[in-house]
Motif scaffolding. Structure first.
Motif, short mmCIF file in Angstrom:
data_model
loop_
_atom_site.label_atom_id
_atom_site.label_comp_id
_atom_site.label_asym_id
_atom_site.label_seq_id
_atom_site.Cartn_x
_atom_site.Cartn_y
_atom_site.Cartn_z
N ARG A 133 37.32 66.41 111.43
CA ARG A 133 36.54 65.18 111.28
C ARG A 133 35.05 65.48 111.13
O ARG A 133 34.36 64.85 110.32
N VAL A 134 34.55 66.45 111.90
CA VAL A 134 33.13 66.80 111.83
C VAL A 134 32.77 67.31 110.44
O VAL A 134 31.76 66.92 109.85
N ALA A 135 33.60 68.20 109.90
CA ALA A 135 33.32 68.76 108.58
C ALA A 135 33.38 67.69 107.50
O ALA A 135 32.54 67.66 106.58
N ILE A 136 34.36 66.79 107.60
CA ILE A 136 34.47 65.72 106.61
C ILE A 136 33.26 64.80 106.69
O ILE A 136 32.70 64.38 105.66
N HIS A 137 32.81 64.51 107.90
CA HIS A 137 31.63 63.66 108.06
C HIS A 137 30.40 64.30 107.44
O HIS A 137 29.61 63.64 106.74
N ASP A 138 30.21 65.61 107.66
CA ASP A 138 29.06 66.29 107.09
C ASP A 138 29.14 66.34 105.57
O ASP A 138 28.13 66.21 104.87
N ALA A 139 30.35 66.53 105.04
CA ALA A 139 30.51 66.52 103.58
C ALA A 139 30.18 65.14 103.02
O ALA A 139 29.59 65.02 101.94
N TYR A 140 30.54 64.11 103.77
CA TYR A 140 30.23 62.75 103.32
C TYR A 140 28.72 62.51 103.29
O TYR A 140 28.20 61.86 102.38
N ARG A 141 28.03 63.02 104.28
CA ARG A 141 26.57 62.90 104.28
C ARG A 141 25.97 63.61 103.07
O ARG A 141 25.01 63.13 102.46
N THR A 142 26.54 64.75 102.71
CA THR A 142 26.08 65.46 101.52
C THR A 142 26.38 64.63 100.27
O THR A 142 25.58 64.60 99.33
N ARG A 143 27.53 63.99 100.27
CA ARG A 143 27.86 63.09 99.15
C ARG A 143 26.81 62.00 98.98
O ARG A 143 26.37 61.69 97.87
N GLN A 144 26.38 61.41 100.09
CA GLN A 144 25.36 60.36 100.03
C GLN A 144 24.05 60.89 99.45
O GLN A 144 23.39 60.22 98.65
N LEU A 145 23.67 62.10 99.85
CA LEU A 145 22.45 62.71 99.32
C LEU A 145 22.60 62.97 97.82
O LEU A 145 21.68 62.70 97.04
N ALA A 146 23.74 63.50 97.42
CA ALA A 146 23.96 63.78 96.00
C ALA A 146 23.84 62.51 95.16
O ALA A 146 23.18 62.51 94.11
N LEU A 147 24.46 61.44 95.62
CA LEU A 147 24.41 60.20 94.85
C LEU A 147 23.00 59.62 94.83
O LEU A 147 22.59 59.02 93.84
#
Length: 234
Positions: A133-147
């Motif tokens: 869950r922690v890794a998925i959450h961090d990847a999602y935050r990176t997704r937000q930055l990318a967009l």
């Protein structure tokens, strides 16, 4: 085509994925983690990214190889990282893109300024996470930055899966990230290839994970230049 491989959390296998994606796409792989380089250093006899970012070498002069993959390695010294002008990175990857046509940029972990520059330099991003869950959450935050930087997400890799139950993660990941997802199982051949600094295809050409890497490459080809879509949050 310039593809950034990012993920947020460290230790999810991002650099391993970057090297293998580069091998599958026939791309130059840039180790753009200035302070904690993790990709092979090539022959070690030529200039590296630190040298390029301070103007001591051109991007094309610094391209080396590791096995069958062209690579622009990064230096391993703190002094080199501090001296490097990160603002030059977009020029570097653009030069490689013009010369070779395909570039894969291995991004550092976290959401620091480094990652923003890498993501903004790319036509698309691949996000790497483990099933946690922690890794998925961090990847999602990176997704937000990318967009926010107008860099679309080409695919999400759920890496180091140890159970077929992790397949159930793919649908919600695809839904929330707004991008196709693949699952890469933990396999000894992948670890062996990583320890040798070589892509999986050259070490274990019969490994089933190669089918997933081929699928991932097709996703990147299809999505790299398409605009991203805004989707729901986790």
């Amino acid at each position: 085509m310039i593809v950034a491989v990012a993920g947020g959390k460290g230790g999810v296998g991002k650099s391993t994925m970057a090297l293998n994606i580069g091998a599958e796409l026939g791309a130059v792989v840039v180790d753009a983690d200035l302070a904690a380089a993790d990709l092979p250093a090539g022959s070690g006899r030529g200039p590296d990214l630190h040298d390029v970012l301070v103007g001591r070498a051109t991007p094309l002069d610094a391209v080396d190889s590791t096995g069958s993959v062209r690579i622009l390695p990064c230096g391993r010294t703190l002094e080199g990282a501090r001296a490097s002008d990160l603002a030059e990175l977009p020029r570097v990857v653009d030069a490689l893109d013009r010369r070779y046509g395909r570039v894969v940029v291995d991004c550092p972990a976290g959401l620091a300024r480094d990652v923003g520059v890498q993501l903004a330099s790319a036509d698309a991003a691949v996000l790497v996470t483990t099933p946690s869950r922690v890794a998925i959450h961090d990847a999602y935050r990176t997704r937000q930055l990318a967009l926010a930087l107008e860099t679309p997400i080409a695919a999400v890799v759920v890496n180091r899966s140890r159970s077929r139950r992790d397949e159930r993660l793919l649908d919600p990941v695809e839904r929330h990230f707004g991008a196709p997802a693949v699952r890469v199982e933990t396999r000894p051949a992948i670890a062996e290839a990583h320890s040798l600094g070589r892509p999986l295809r050259t070490v274990a050409p019969e490994c089933p994970a190669l089918e997933v890497l081929e699928e991932l490459s097709r996703m990147i080809e299809r999505r790299a230049r398409r605009p991203s879509e805004h989707v729901g949050t986790l």
